[in-house]
Write a protein that holds these residues in place. Sequence first.
Motif, PDB file in Angstrom:
ATOM      1  N   SER A 143       0.543   5.431  -0.947  1.00  0.00           N
ATOM      2  CA  SER A 143      -0.273   6.544  -1.412  1.00  0.00           C
ATOM      3  C   SER A 143       0.648   7.621  -1.942  1.00  0.00           C
ATOM      4  O   SER A 143       1.796   7.728  -1.535  1.00  0.00           O
ATOM      5  N   SER A 167      -8.499   1.558  -1.497  1.00  0.00           N
ATOM      6  CA  SER A 167      -8.216   2.086  -0.156  1.00  0.00           C
ATOM      7  C   SER A 167      -9.379   1.964   0.813  1.00  0.00           C
ATOM      8  O   SER A 167      -9.174   2.028   2.027  1.00  0.00           O
ATOM      9  N   GLU A 224       0.044  -0.666  -8.478  1.00  0.00           N
ATOM     10  CA  GLU A 224       0.302   0.366  -7.474  1.00  0.00           C
ATOM     11  C   GLU A 224       1.768   0.779  -7.462  1.00  0.00           C
ATOM     12  O   GLU A 224       2.087   1.967  -7.295  1.00  0.00           O
ATOM     13  N   LYS A 276       0.837  -1.188   0.000  1.00  0.00           N
ATOM     14  CA  LYS A 276       0.000   0.000   0.000  1.00  0.00           C
ATOM     15  C   LYS A 276       0.874   1.241   0.000  1.00  0.00           C
ATOM     16  O   LYS A 276       1.604   1.502   0.946  1.00  0.00           O
ATOM     17  N   ASN A 301      -3.165   4.078  -4.383  1.00  0.00           N
ATOM     18  CA  ASN A 301      -3.714   3.142  -3.407  1.00  0.00           C
ATOM     19  C   ASN A 301      -5.091   2.763  -3.927  1.00  0.00           C
ATOM     20  O   ASN A 301      -6.077   3.431  -3.665  1.00  0.00           O
TER      21      ASN A 301
END
Length: 281
Positions: A4, A264, A255, A2, A261
């Motif tokens: 962002s 999410s 990603e 993950k 993300n």
Amino acid sequence: MKKSKLFGAILPIAVPAIFFTLLNYLQKPLTAQTSSVHLTMGNPSNAGSSYSNYLLSKPQYAVSYNCYRGTSNWVSWQLNPSWLGSAPRQDDFRADTTLPSGCYRVTSSDYSGSGFDRGHMAPSADRTNTIANNSATFLMTNMIPQAPDNNQGVWANLESYCRDLVVNQGKELYIISGSYGTGGTGSNGTRTTIANGNVTVPSRTWKVIVVLNRPNSGASSVTTSTRVIAVNIPNTQGIRNANWRDYRVSVDSIEVNTGYNLLSNVSTSIQSTIESRVDSL
């Protein structure tokens, strides 16, 4: 995996930045935008008022638009039987007048003679319940310069497969589609930009499809056994007859390449399972 990524506005001096931020806020209240059904699985890039990551929330789909590339970063939409009907294809390609005034508004003619298709991210055939909804898919903010063999062949076959899941199996899909990189090969050869440099030609096209068993069940219904299809396809010629299944990848890999993300709103423990898996059905 993950990660962002936040995108800051790129403006030359402070006063215009403040002015445009206020203008964007007044034009596009974020409280309304982020509640979109098309963002059920999340807002992959935290799109808002930045010119490189500008959120366009439409009744038919949601967009993160990049004014500097002249294309979307991603487009996200819900697909279930309620969106499908008998409305004809409108073919009314046009500029999106909802973009802020400082953002170049791509026109249909910007693609003329380029060797690239005006490639839909949210497909026309996914919005056939009303003429207005079909027409909305022809806004140029929903287009990327797509190699004809990609757009009309392997990409179109995956779009048809998605609609088949909905029509014949009663599934509800949440689809996120986008592109990244620079430089693709169309019918007139390889280009990095078109439209006098106003539109960047991407090198890759990707899509993530979350397959749910029943409509309106939302992100909370996603489990470790939920099917997620992810593809990453080169934006090039010579792949018209290719099988989209040969381009399946993990969500994690997309990603890594985009910095987004993608799911999410799904719990992180479930994400770690479904995003590392490559679809095999």
